[in-house]
Design a protein around this motif. Structure first.
Motif, PDB file in Angstrom:
ATOM      1  N   GLU A  22       0.512  -1.251  -0.267  1.00  0.00           N
ATOM      2  CA  GLU A  22       0.030  -0.355  -0.330  1.00  0.00           C
ATOM      3  C   GLU A  22       0.900   1.497  -0.339  1.00  0.00           C
ATOM      4  OE1 GLU A  22      -4.367  -0.975   2.779  1.00  0.00           O
ATOM      5  OE2 GLU A  22      -2.163  -0.773   3.404  1.00  0.00           O
TER       6      GLU A  22
ATOM      7  N   TRP B 160      -9.442   7.191   0.978  1.00  0.00           N
ATOM      8  CA  TRP B 160      -9.032   6.066   1.037  1.00  0.00           C
ATOM      9  C   TRP B 160      -8.938   5.694   2.173  1.00  0.00           C
ATOM     10  CZ3 TRP B 160     -13.810   3.194   1.381  1.00  0.00           C
ATOM     11  CH2 TRP B 160     -14.440   3.889   0.690  1.00  0.00           C
TER      12      TRP B 160
ATOM     13  N   ARG C  32      -9.166   4.229   6.134  1.00  0.00           N
ATOM     14  CA  ARG C  32      -8.511   2.715   6.108  1.00  0.00           C
ATOM     15  C   ARG C  32      -7.359   3.119   7.107  1.00  0.00           C
ATOM     16  NH1 ARG C  32      -7.692  -0.360   0.388  1.00  0.00           N
ATOM     17  NH2 ARG C  32      -5.763  -1.699   2.006  1.00  0.00           N
ATOM     18  N   GLN C  33      -7.069   3.911   7.468  1.00  0.00           N
ATOM     19  CA  GLN C  33      -5.888   4.069   8.463  1.00  0.00           C
ATOM     20  C   GLN C  33      -6.295   4.644   9.258  1.00  0.00           C
ATOM     21  OE1 GLN C  33      -3.478   7.906   8.277  1.00  0.00           O
ATOM     22  NE2 GLN C  33      -2.310   6.762   9.913  1.00  0.00           N
TER      23      GLN C  33
ATOM     24  N   TYR D 132      -9.289   3.527  11.103  1.00  0.00           N
ATOM     25  CA  TYR D 132     -10.073   2.217  11.632  1.00  0.00           C
ATOM     26  C   TYR D 132      -9.730   1.236  11.060  1.00  0.00           C
ATOM     27  CZ  TYR D 132     -13.264   5.777  12.457  1.00  0.00           C
ATOM     28  OH  TYR D 132     -14.330   6.588  12.536  1.00  0.00           O
ATOM     29  N   ARG D 133      -8.133   0.925  10.723  1.00  0.00           N
ATOM     30  CA  ARG D 133      -6.947  -0.567  10.974  1.00  0.00           C
ATOM     31  C   ARG D 133      -7.468  -0.654  12.194  1.00  0.00           C
ATOM     32  NH1 ARG D 133      -4.352  -1.340   5.911  1.00  0.00           N
ATOM     33  NH2 ARG D 133      -4.383   0.625   5.818  1.00  0.00           N
TER      34      ARG D 133
ATOM     35  N   GLY E 195     -14.314  -1.447  11.386  1.00  0.00           N
ATOM     36  CA  GLY E 195     -14.385   0.001  10.886  1.00  0.00           C
ATOM     37  C   GLY E 195     -14.594   1.063  10.434  1.00  0.00           C
TER      38      GLY E 195
END
Lengths: 237, 256
Positions: free
Chosen positions: A115, B19, B23-24, B26-27, B32
């Motif tokens: 990523e 995005w 995502r970071q 709620y990693r 999430g």
């Protein structure tokens, strides 16, 4: 269009906003009271980081920047990268610029290696498909193997550096800007890295490198200047 | 102008990175981004119950109004508060690389749109609970939402510039937004206002902003005045945003 960098009388001045004239209160009071306070508030302290810089770089030029800490080397690189607009004077940069000033910019410890390759690649100005095309080559170069599936916070600092280096050097650019020569990893990796750096430089047409290492400047640059207090004090070769 | 177009075109730089931001955040959490949905849902259910008791209104009448209002308010207020740090949170980027500055604002905006999409699930839940009936009127709220989110994007630009220059502005904006929450009909319905106090809603752009989305969702047509208000707000914000961009874009790196 061939790449070039032309600067004439380029100056950069940083306004120093301390808490007092950064606040809106001061500005309003200044408007209301006029007179002495206004005069005080108006006098922004400015630091002239670059002073009447003239540059003329053509394809094939490899410029080395030498100078003490605070002499303006990094500021000049950031100006060339387009982050700072010169306060006065002219600057004309033609060609795609790859700024390798901070190869870890934007990378995220919680995201996986793969990523981060994507994030970093996009910040270097590549498209998603371009990154996907190069991702195999980048992954292979890092030698990180299955670690690339792991979050980057599990990496050692050397491993993160390798990843940042691999992505940052996979770009195609006409102009390469570097703050200190990028050298990463242990001796075996360093050799690979040097080869990759040279390959990147061969694909580009202009490079500007700021360094304290005179030997390095002499090896990779074909012209060099010394900066002192934001001025070009001498042309070294 | 060209900066805005260039920013819009580099969708990777804002949409994709937005995005990644989410995502970071709620990693390693099980739910999430649906944590956002959860917390808003709990708030709407708890407060919705409280207000129906206090104001003596019936649930089918009040709940869709309150849910739609709250969800849209969260979107509006978060975007405006985020815009206060619109440039300062990307200081590292702005001082190193040359991207048109609206990219950073678009990135915040995209984040909040994604959050909104998660929250909207609650409204759908409300509908199902209250036996939703399709009305063509609902299409109006799509138009309303497009106008609202565009205006919000545009107003964020000057706010970000102002806050990058003057560090006193963010707390001011935060307190204003708090007061606006109470002054705008979100948990109280506008018809409760005495006739001589209608100016509280009539001259409140936030009310009109909510109305163009909320009214069709709760089965009412949008009043013409609300469209006029929001269209003019959108035009004014666009002009100010373009002016701020043209005038100050080269200074932001020095302010940070």
């Amino acid at each position: 269009m061939t790449a070039h960098i032309k600067a004439h009388d380029l100056c950069v001045e940083f306004p120093i906003y301390n808490t007092s004239n950064r606040s809106l209160k001061k500005q309003i009071i200044q408007a209301a009271t006029g007179g002495r306070i206004a005069e005080d508030a108006k006098k922004h302290v400015v630091v002239r980081a670059l002073d009447e810089i003239d540059l003329d770089l053509k394809p094939g030029d490899r410029l080395g920047l030498v100078g003490h800490n605070g002499s303006g080397k990094s500021t000049l690189l950031r100006v060339l990268a387009g982050a700072y607009t010169p306060t006065s004077g002219h600057l004309d940069v033609e060609g795609k610029v790859a700024s390798l000033l901070d190869i870890g910019l934007g990378m995220d410890g919680e995201a996986s290696g793969y990523e981060n390759i994507l994030i970093r690649g996009i910040l270097m100005g590549m498209s998603k498909s371009e990154v996907e095309e190069k991702i195999k080559d980048i992954a292979e170069f890092t030698d990180l193997g299955d670690y690339l599936y792991m979050p980057m916070r599990t990496y050692s600092s050397g491993m993160s550096m390798r990843l940042g280096f691999a992505v940052s050097t996979s770009t195609n650019a006409d102009i390469i800007l570097m703050d200190e020569w990028l050298s990463v990893g242990d001796s075996a990796f360093a050799e690979k890295a040097t080869a990759r750096m040279n390959d990147l430089l061969n694909r580009s047409s202009i490079m500007v490198l700021a360094s304290h290492d005179m030997g390095m400047i002499e090896r990779v640059c074909n012209t060099a200047i010394r900066l002192e207090h934001g001025k070009i004090s001498e042309k070294l070769f | 102008m060209s900066d805005f177009i260039k920013s819009l075109k580099s969708t990777n730089q804002w949409w994709l990175l937005a995005w990644f931001d989410i995502r970071q955040r709620y990693r390693r959490s099980v739910l999430g981004p649906f944590w956002i949905t959860m917390s808003t849902a709990v708030m709407i259910i708890a407060l919705g119950f409280l207000w129906t008791q206090i104001f003596h209104v019936d649930v089918p009448n009040f709940l869709p109004f309150f849910a739609a209002g709250t969800i849209m308010w969260v979107f509006i207020s978060t975007q405006i508060n985020d815009a206060c740090t619109g440039f300062s949170q990307f200081e590292g980027y702005i001082r190193q690389i040359n991207l048109p500055l609206p990219v950073y604002i678009l990135r915040l905006w995209a984040r909040n749109l994604i959050f909104l999409a998660h929250n909207f699930v609650i409204f759908i839940g409300c509908w199902i609970y209250l036996d939703f009936a399709w009305r063509p009127l609902i299409l109006q709220s799509i138009l309303g939402f497009a106008l609202l989110s565009y205006t919000l994007l545009m107003v964020s630009v000057p706010i970000a510039y102002l806050c990058a220059r003057f560090r006193d502005i963010p707390p001011i904006i935060q307190s204003i937004m708090q007061i606006v929450y109470f002054l705008t009909p979100i948990f109280w319905q506008p018809h409760l206002l005495p006739v001589d106090k209608h100016y509280v809603t009539g001259n409140n752009p936030f009310f009109h902003a909510l109305e163009i989305v909320r009214a069709p969702l709760t089965g009412h047509a949008v009043a013409m005045t609300s469209w006029v208000w929001m269209l003019s707000t959108a035009v004014i914000c666009t002009v100010v945003a373009l002016w701020a961009q043209a005038r100050f874009k080269t200074r932001v790196a020095y302010w940070l």
